[in-house]
Structures are given as C-alpha cells and as structure tokens.
Design a protein around this motif. Sequence first.
Motif, PDB file in Angstrom:
ATOM      1  N   ALA A  45       0.839  -1.206   0.000  1.00 52.51           N
ATOM      2  CA  ALA A  45       0.000   0.000   0.000  1.00 52.51           C
ATOM      3  C   ALA A  45       0.874   1.256   0.000  1.00 52.51           C
ATOM      4  CB  ALA A  45      -0.915  -0.011   1.225  1.00 52.51           C
ATOM      5  N   ALA A  46       1.927   1.240   0.806  1.00 53.50           N
ATOM      6  CA  ALA A  46       2.781   2.434   0.905  1.00 53.50           C
ATOM      7  C   ALA A  46       3.468   2.730  -0.428  1.00 53.50           C
ATOM      8  CB  ALA A  46       3.824   2.237   2.004  1.00 53.50           C
ATOM      9  N   TYR A  47       3.712   1.695  -1.219  1.00 53.87           N
ATOM     10  CA  TYR A  47       4.411   1.875  -2.498  1.00 53.87           C
ATOM     11  C   TYR A  47       3.443   1.850  -3.683  1.00 53.87           C
ATOM     12  CZ  TYR A  47       9.123   1.356  -0.506  1.00 53.87           C
ATOM     13  OH  TYR A  47      10.295   1.540   0.197  1.00 53.87           O
ATOM     14  N   SER A  48       2.157   2.032  -3.446  1.00 51.06           N
ATOM     15  CA  SER A  48       1.192   1.829  -4.528  1.00 51.06           C
ATOM     16  C   SER A  48       1.065   3.035  -5.459  1.00 51.06           C
ATOM     17  CB  SER A  48      -0.189   1.504  -3.941  1.00 51.06           C
ATOM     18  OG  SER A  48      -0.600   2.596  -3.140  1.00 51.06           O
ATOM     19  N   THR A  49       1.661   4.147  -5.093  1.00 47.98           N
ATOM     20  CA  THR A  49       1.539   5.305  -5.979  1.00 47.98           C
ATOM     21  C   THR A  49       2.785   6.177  -5.884  1.00 47.98           C
ATOM     22  OG1 THR A  49       0.140   7.163  -6.610  1.00 47.98           O
ATOM     23  CG2 THR A  49       0.331   6.733  -4.266  1.00 47.98           C
ATOM     24  N   ASP A  50       2.903   7.092  -6.843  1.00 46.88           N
ATOM     25  CA  ASP A  50       4.000   8.062  -6.767  1.00 46.88           C
ATOM     26  C   ASP A  50       3.372   9.442  -6.595  1.00 46.88           C
ATOM     27  OD1 ASP A  50       2.924   8.293  -9.281  1.00 46.88           O
ATOM     28  OD2 ASP A  50       4.680   7.554 -10.355  1.00 46.88           O
ATOM     29  N   SER A  51       3.853  10.436  -7.323  1.00 51.54           N
ATOM     30  CA  SER A  51       3.264  11.756  -7.155  1.00 51.54           C
ATOM     31  C   SER A  51       2.310  12.055  -8.313  1.00 51.54           C
ATOM     32  CB  SER A  51       4.395  12.797  -7.086  1.00 51.54           C
ATOM     33  OG  SER A  51       3.898  14.016  -6.651  1.00 51.54           O
ATOM     34  N   SER A  52       1.811  11.000  -8.940  1.00 50.91           N
ATOM     35  CA  SER A  52       1.000  11.170 -10.148  1.00 50.91           C
ATOM     36  C   SER A  52      -0.478  10.873  -9.871  1.00 50.91           C
ATOM     37  CB  SER A  52       1.497  10.209 -11.229  1.00 50.91           C
ATOM     38  OG  SER A  52       1.154   8.888 -10.873  1.00 50.91           O
ATOM     39  N   ASN A  53      -1.241  10.764 -10.936  1.00 53.30           N
ATOM     40  CA  ASN A  53      -2.668  10.448 -10.815  1.00 53.30           C
ATOM     41  C   ASN A  53      -2.927   8.943 -10.740  1.00 53.30           C
ATOM     42  OD1 ASN A  53      -3.353  13.149 -11.115  1.00 53.30           O
ATOM     43  ND2 ASN A  53      -3.300  13.023 -13.339  1.00 53.30           N
ATOM     44  N   TYR A  54      -1.861   8.140 -10.708  1.00 51.93           N
ATOM     45  CA  TYR A  54      -2.035   6.701 -10.886  1.00 51.93           C
ATOM     46  C   TYR A  54      -1.752   5.915  -9.627  1.00 51.93           C
ATOM     47  CZ  TYR A  54      -2.080   8.538 -15.503  1.00 51.93           C
ATOM     48  OH  TYR A  54      -2.407   9.289 -16.589  1.00 51.93           O
ATOM     49  N   ARG A  55      -2.290   4.698  -9.594  1.00 50.30           N
ATOM     50  CA  ARG A  55      -1.971   3.781  -8.509  1.00 50.30           C
ATOM     51  C   ARG A  55      -2.028   2.358  -9.025  1.00 50.30           C
ATOM     52  NH1 ARG A  55      -5.969   0.629  -6.823  1.00 50.30           N
ATOM     53  NH2 ARG A  55      -5.112  -0.249  -4.944  1.00 50.30           N
ATOM     54  N   GLN A  56      -1.093   1.548  -8.613  1.00 51.79           N
ATOM     55  CA  GLN A  56      -1.086   0.113  -8.886  1.00 51.79           C
ATOM     56  C   GLN A  56      -0.316  -0.506  -7.742  1.00 51.79           C
ATOM     57  OE1 GLN A  56       0.489   0.344 -13.040  1.00 51.79           O
ATOM     58  NE2 GLN A  56      -0.595  -1.577 -13.312  1.00 51.79           N
ATOM     59  N   ALA A  57      -0.852  -1.564  -7.183  1.00 45.19           N
ATOM     60  CA  ALA A  57      -0.134  -2.200  -6.076  1.00 45.19           C
ATOM     61  C   ALA A  57       1.031  -2.994  -6.642  1.00 45.19           C
ATOM     62  CB  ALA A  57      -1.079  -3.117  -5.325  1.00 45.19           C
ATOM     63  N   PRO A  58       2.221  -2.777  -6.120  1.00 46.24           N
ATOM     64  CA  PRO A  58       3.337  -3.608  -6.578  1.00 46.24           C
ATOM     65  C   PRO A  58       3.196  -5.027  -6.038  1.00 46.24           C
ATOM     66  CG  PRO A  58       4.040  -2.218  -4.765  1.00 46.24           C
ATOM     67  CD  PRO A  58       2.618  -1.838  -5.061  1.00 46.24           C
TER      68      PRO A  58
END
Length: 1009
Positions: A45-58
């Motif tokens: 969860a902590a790594y699921s997004t960056d500073s963008s509009n996107y999210r994907q769980a690694p």
Amino acid sequence: MRQPMNIGRGDRPRNGSLDVDVRELERELKEKVRGEVRFDEGYRAAYSTDSSNYRQAPLGVVVPLDIEDVVAAMHACRRHGAPVSPAGCRTSLAGQMTNEVVIIDASRNLREIVEVDPEKEIARVQPGVIRDHLAKPLETEHGLSFPPDTSTHAFATFGGMIGNNACGAHSVMSGRTSDNIEEMEIVLYDGTRMHVGPTSEEEFERIVARGGRKGEIYAQLKELRDRYADLIRERYPAIPRRVSGYNLDELLSEKGFNVARALVGTEGTCAFVLEATVRLTPWPPARSLLVLGYPSIFEAADHVPEVMSHGPMACEAIDRELVDDMLRQGIHESEIPMLPDGDGWLMVEFGDDTRQQSDARAQEVVEALGSDETVPSMRLFDDVAEEQKLWNVRESGLGASAYPPGSADHYEGWEDTAVPPEKLGDYLRDFQALLDRYGYDTPKYGHFGQGLVHCRINFDLKTAEGLQHWHAFLSEAADLVVRYGGSFSGEHGDGQSKAEFLSRMYGEELVGAFREFKEIWDPDWKMNPRKVVDPYSHTDNLKLGAEYNPPHPKTHFAYPQDDGNFAHVTMRCVGAGLCRDTSSGTMCPSYMVTLDEKHTTRGRARILHEMLRGEIIKDGFKSKEVFDALDLCLSCKGCKGDCPVQVDMATYKAEFLKKYYKGKLRPRYAYTMGLIMLHARLAQYAPRLANFVTHAPVLKDVAKKLGGLTTEREMPPFAHQTFKAWFEERGERNRGGPPVVLFPDTFNNYLHPETAKATVEVLEAAGYRVIVPPEALCCGRPLFDYGMLDMAEAFFDRLVKGLAPYVREGIKVVGVEPSCIAAFRDELPNMMPHDEDARRLSKNTLTLAEFLVNEAEGYEPPKLERKALVHGHCHQKATVGLGAEQELYEKMGLGYEVLDSGCCGLAGSWGFEEDKHDLSMKIGERRLLPAARNAEVDTILLADGFSCKTQIDHGTDRRALHTAQVIKMALDHGTGAPPETSIPSRSTPTWCSTARVPTSRRQRLWPAW
Ligand SMILES: Cc1cc2nc3c(=O)[nH]c(=O)nc-3n(C[C@H](O)[C@H](O)[C@H](O)COP(=O)(O)OP(=O)(O)OC[C@H]3O[C@@H](n4cnc5c(N)ncnc54)[C@H](O)[C@@H]3O)c2cc1C
Ligand code: SF4
Ligand code: SF4
C-alpha cells in the motif's frame, strides 16, 4: 499463490499476461537478498503510488542492502519471470513509479558517494545518493555543484534523476541530468552487468569484437542508430528541455555514441543503474537575486530571451494565480509581500566570485531593462535569507496549487511542457486560450529561462464525461506543443501521463525506434513494463476514475479543508516527498531515524488511502498493517506545519485509533499516559506515595512495567504542592489590574508548577491581574495520542464551558504548555467546529510571548544579555509558530539561536511507551541532545514544552527553562543574571515531600464526561 499480470502490448510477453508465483518469489527473495523483502499489504500500500494520478499495487518491495543485493534481487525476479522497477524517492509525476512489479528501492541503503575528484570535476555516486547530499557540501568546500536541481533536490535520488532525466532551476548552467553524466554501471534484467559511456569508434570495435551480451547490444544499438539517424536529426526538437522520448540522439556520431546518456531518461524501462559518474560544474560563491514584476505572466514570458541574454544562472517564473493560491492557504504570507509590483514575476539569479560582482551583474540588467519602454518593476535582494525564502516560494508551487480553497482539486497530467524560450510568450497565450475553451484553470510557473511551464489543472477525473474532456484537452494540448516545436515533458518524464501521445511528437516511426531500443536492453519486457513505450493509456489505473466511490466513515473531527470527507483526507498527500527530507524541519521524525517509507507521512497517508479503498488492505479500521504504520507516528504535528498540503497525520492517527480500538482494550501505556490528568489529580493527595512507587528502587521498574512503560526513563515526580494550591494559598495580586486567565494545564499544575508560577509572576510584573479558574480543567491533549476521542470531546466540552465566561468578556487566556495551546488552536475548532464559545476560546488562547508582544500594550520586557539556545515545541511550530517568542527574546536582548531540532523525540508520552525508548532517544540525538550537551555552560537552554524539557533532562546533564522562567530570571537578577541562576539543579525525586493540595477541596477530581 499465482498472480496473473498484464504486462505490455504487442508480440511476445508484451501482449499477454504472465503468471508469477508470488509466494515462491517472496520466499526466494528472502533467501537470496540480505536487505529487506516486503510483500505484506502495508508495504504494498505504501508503495502503490508516486506523485501522479495513478496507482497500482506492486507485487512487493525489496530494499537492497548494497549493489550485490540489487543483482541478487534481479536474479531472483528473473527466475520467477517477475517484472521489476528500480526506485529512488518515488517523487515521479507521470506514473512511472506505479506498476505491478517488484519495486527495488535504492533510496535507503545505496547512498554512498564513492568518489569525488574536484580536479577532474567528477563524482561517482550510488543511485540512492540524494542530490543535495553530494551538491551542498561540494558547493561550500570545492566551489563545485551538480546544477540540475529539481524542486525535490533535498530528497530525490541520483537514480531517479537519471531515470527521469531531471532538471531544475540551475539547469540553465549545465543542462539536463543527461548532459552531466559521464559514465554509468548498469545491470540488465538478464543479469548482464556493464559500464557504459561515450564510445569512440575504436572502443566500439573492441566491445563488439569481444562479443558477449555487451558486444551484441552495442552492435544492435549502432545498427538502430544508423537506420534512424536522419529521422532523429529531423524530428528531435532542438530545445534546452527536450525530455520526452528516449535519448536516441545521444547515439548519433556527433554526440559520440554516448550509451550512458542514451539510457538517461529511460524511466527504469531498460536497465538498473548501479553507479554513475557525474560531471560537476563550477559553482559561483556569490549569488544575487533580481525579481522582475510584469503586468502578467505572458509579458514575463515575452521578456525571457532578453533576460537570458545577460547570462543568469537561473530564470524562474511564478504568476499571480499561484501567489493568490498560497495566500488563500496562509502559505508564505510573509514572503509574498517581498515581491515587486506585478502579476507575473521572473526570478533571475546571477552568480560571480563576490557579492559585489554578482550584484553588479544584476544591476546591469536593471539598467538595461530600465531603458525598455515596458520596464518591469524590479527588486534586487541583498539578504541571503530573504533570497532563500523567495526560492522556497517558487519551489512550493506544486503543493500550493493542488487544493486551492474554494475551487476544485488540481492535478498533474500536463505539468511540464517545454517550448523554445523565444516562443514562450506566444505559446502561453495559445495555451491559455485552450484552457479557457475547455473551462480549465491553472497557475502557470516554472523554469521559464529554458521554456518550461508548470501547471496543475482542475481536471474532472471522477466522471466519464470528465475523463473524455480531459482526453480531448490533452490531444489538443499535445498538438499545440508540437506546433511550437516543443516537448510534452521538459523534466518529469513521460511515464504513462504523456507516453501515449509520443507519436504526435516524434511520429510512429521513431516511436517504433523507441520500442526497438527498449527491446535491445530488455527483450523480455520486464523492466518497468508499459511505461514510456507501449504504455498504459493515461486513463488506466487512475487513483480516481469514473468508478471511484470510497466509503465515507463518520469521523470525530470536522476536517474543514476536506469538506469533512475522510476519503479526501486520505488523498490529500500529493506525494511531494518533503516528508523524506532528513536535513531540516520537523517532519517527519520517524522517517528521519528509520529511513523506512512506511514510516513517512506519505507512506502513512497512502496506507490510510488503501485502507479505505479496501483492495490491498481489506480489514479497514481494524487493520494491523495500518496500526503498525501509525504506531511510530509521534503525533508531533510536524507534517501539519511542514507539508505543502498540510497533511495532518496526528489527527488522522487519533481518528484511526479511535475506530481501531472500538470494542477492545488498548495497550496498558494508553491508560497510564493517556489518562495522566486523572492519575495526577489523584496523586496530588499523596504525592509522597505516588513518587515512592515511581522512584523507589525495584518498585519503580515494577510499576513502569505494569503501566506498559519503558524502565529506561525516570518518571517526572509529582510536585509536593500543585501550582493551583500555591496560587490559592498566595492569593490574587494586582486587584485593579486588567485581567488575564492563566490556564493551569496538567503538566504545569501537578509536575512542573515552577513554570506556571513564573508565568503568574511575569504577568503580574506586567501589571495584570491573573485569574486561575477554580475548576479542574484539562484540554485532554494526551487522549488524542491514544484515540480516546469521546473522552477528549467531553474534556473539551468542560473546558469550553469553564472558560467561556472569561472569553465572552474578552479576557485572554494564556497557556504555559505549548501542546495545550496547540490543542486549543487546532484540535478544538476541528472537533467543535460549530460551537461559538469554542471558536472564541480557540482564537483567544495565547502563549505567554504572544500575549506580552501582541496584547500587553506598551510592555517592555526586562533585559537579559545572555546567550540562549531555543528549542521550539513541535506542536507550537506547526500551529502557532515561534514569531512572538523571537520578538520577545530580541526585545530582551537575548543572543538567541533557534535550533532546527524538529521534535524532541519524547513527543508527550510516546517516548515513555515500552517499545519506543530507543527510537525516541535516536530522534533526540539527531540535533537537540547534542546541541544541548555542547552548549556553553552559561548559555540558557530555552524549551517551553514539558516533554522537550523532560527529554533534555533525560538525555543530558542540562536543564531547560521556560520562557516565563527566563523573564523572571531577568526580573529577579537584572540584565547580568549570573549563569548559575539559569541552570537550576536537576530535579530530585520528591517522594519524601508533604502533600499540599488546594484548600478548595470543593473542586471535582473527575470531570463530568
Ligand atoms: C513537488 C515536486 C517537484 C518536482 N520538481 C521537479 C523539478 O523541478 N525538476 C524535475 O526534473 N523533476 C521534478 N519533479 C519530479 C521528480 O522529483 C524528479 O524527476 C526526481 O529526479 C525523481 O527522483 P526520485 O528519486 O524521486 O526518483 P523516482 O521517482 O523514484 O524514479 C524516477 C524514475 O527513475 C527510475 N529509476 C530510479 N532509480 C533508478 C535506477 N537506479 N536505475 C534506473 N532507473 C531508476 C524509476 O524507475 C523511475 O522511472 C518534482 C516532483 C515533485 C513531486
Ligand atoms: S505527506 Fe506532505 S510532504 Fe509528504 S509526500 Fe505527502 S504531500 Fe508531500
Ligand atoms: S505527526 Fe510527526 S511523526 Fe507523525 S507523520 Fe506527521 S511528522 Fe511524522
């Protein structure tokens, strides 16, 4: 567990889904990697997004210990067919750092600056080295720097800068990151390790002749280059900030077949950079800032070529809309008035050997522009601190434009286009017309000297129509940039925000060349798949999207900034990464000592967001993963003060804990420390007994263990006479004087009464009649730390009722303890937003310094010509600030220094909890405790917070004083008060003392909640 994944498009693996046995992969990684392997929900969860509009769980996260660990992790992933992404600080803005991959995070351990050679002006760095950690010491020690300085320079890594081909304000001096890379060591997904750099004909022949994977790659690269050379020369825009697409131009013969620079900007899609040799640039020791104000940002842009002709080292821009956004949010309120008149500004920096010379260069521009008929308003700064403040204004652009009050949220998505600087004004006018046509608005700012425009736009990313509108806008915006000969990205990279549009800029054929280039390095398409080439669509994997519909839990706090919407609260973090800055500020102490993403403000915000989404973390407010992430949050409010979008994790933690503990018992320390105000009220009747139990050998450890507390710390002893008992016994003074209420908080009433007594005496010396309310009032501050919010509300209710009669009459309330004042100012209106008495109380409760400086008309403090080291309480810094204290100390003649010490580490009761002692001391040892120890013996240590004083007491042989005690020292002893009066002897247990409770026993021991 087999997890199907979609990776890539087209032929081979690009087209299909691939099975990875995630549990087996995790097992093997744990066996082969010496660093950390985290596949649990919290880390995903902590790594699921960056500073963008996107999210994907690694799939999971690997934090390698060293370079060999990276190689081992890549090897294990290869054996299982798992895709990987190299990662740095993960501040990417285009979605390149969200993916269904194993994230290999170099930012924590791969931080070695391997070599610095000032003669050759080069340095060798590992990928996790932070840009400033190399550049800042070099600037002062060797007069050299690494000019590309992203706004994230204090925490972004070289790996990430190389990955994105990052730039910054000072790229004017030496170009993009790629222009400053000499050589790199890389490892490929297939395990090949090699050095790459510029390649002469002879070297190329040698490499190819030697054969192997490297020879094969070089031969393929040359063949690719030869096939596309003409097209590359024709289609690559010749502008300073061309960052979109792969750097195939670096393979051209005129560029020396530079394989290292060709790999810069590949966003982790080709190779893992293990080490880089970077070029350093002479850094002028003196710099001057000239700010030019124009009637609009368009006119400012028009004048860029003229300004640039004077050879500045930076030329940045900000516009009225950005400045207004800041003012509406109370950000940089004291800095913005420093700008000259205008609605669009250029911030132009000149460097030289001495300040006179750099000033003279700026002056030249002032004179040259003065003869222009469109003369701007100008201001040349001569104070380094003021200049730095204005640079901070510029660097905080992204955060300030994300959630402008009274307007829709603004997002990345078209955030860093670049055009030829000479066409910037015209481009901006056309861009504005496009925005108007689509009904969008955005501030405009950025690196204008190199034609780069930043903006954050109010896209509707939550409805199907909004997404279509967005797509149509992006298509037209892309065409506009192409018409101007520009680049979609001028520094952030393509990721998935812009990658889909690359064929408009380069044509299908060159996009085909990008595909071939990637395939040469990564034939299995396992490196950060579907970013840059054959990318996901810009509407895939959105954090929001037309289906976004999170739950809306009922909350205890009102969250006015988020319209009371807890889902919005958990989206507030924009990933700017400031909470990963370990060099200054209060935020975030737990990250500063763990360097663990999960223990950043950002990591916690993301985990909370995923908790509400319910996809990765499925057990909501009962989640142990969320609890673990929040457990090391000190509730210091550092984020509330330092985060550019005011993420307030202390409040979110309280909210979470309330729900987490519903129906179950809290840990013992929660009852021991959270209810300290009740224990203290009991202890006042038998302080001898209470202190005996908490200080007598053996017994004290038993008592602490029973209470769930660390045995490493001494409990602060209860005073033999409470402050209120003393006050009642002594009686009121200055009967005819103007009244002021002193709020006798738990800590200063029962444990440190001497501070409250000093406050009374200072106020009386200023002519005031001090009123101490007879009721047992407490703001309930410790209750928040344990999520005991029903009780906290009851305490607030009683507090407001108890103090309302005074504030209704316009009488100010002065507090002694900064964390209590912060509770009045911050938690109270957030918890009782519609209660007028609460609102009045919140506005009229002041620190002693605030009262003396702002309310006590004509007050002249006594002089004290001594040196002082000031440690501000973290809650005070976040909510009230230290401005009044500093003004007061100046008036007193104190030679003071305010420590950039952040939270003391004790953070109320957090450092007393049984498992927190070591971390708490580590936080204290960052700055505060060494500074206290090293302070000269006659330097006064000033710390108003009870826990700060306690931490200093526990960690050094010094004692700190409250502001009131220092004023009293001056009152009692005059300006030359001898040193010994400032260093009272260390506290001694008072368990032999006599109980002295208030004579007014009518006061109730327990509040009615
Ligand atoms: C508030 C804000 C302001 C910003 N301002 C600027 C700015 O002024 N200029 C600018 O250029 N950018 C800016 N950015 C974007 C970003 O901060 C920079 O691009 C930064 O250099 C990224 O560094 P990072 O360590 O966060 O990299 P990450 O985001 O972790 O990684 C960036 C890319 O590099 C790849 N990568 C990471 N490590 C390696 C490695 N060892 N080997 C190969 N590939 C690797 C990743 O896979 C990813 O694709 C800003 C971002 C924010 C949020
Ligand atoms: S919590 Fe604040 S400082 Fe940290 S990443 Fe998020 S927005 Fe940036
Ligand atoms: S309250 Fe303090 S410890 Fe907690 S996230 Fe914010 S800065 Fe970090």
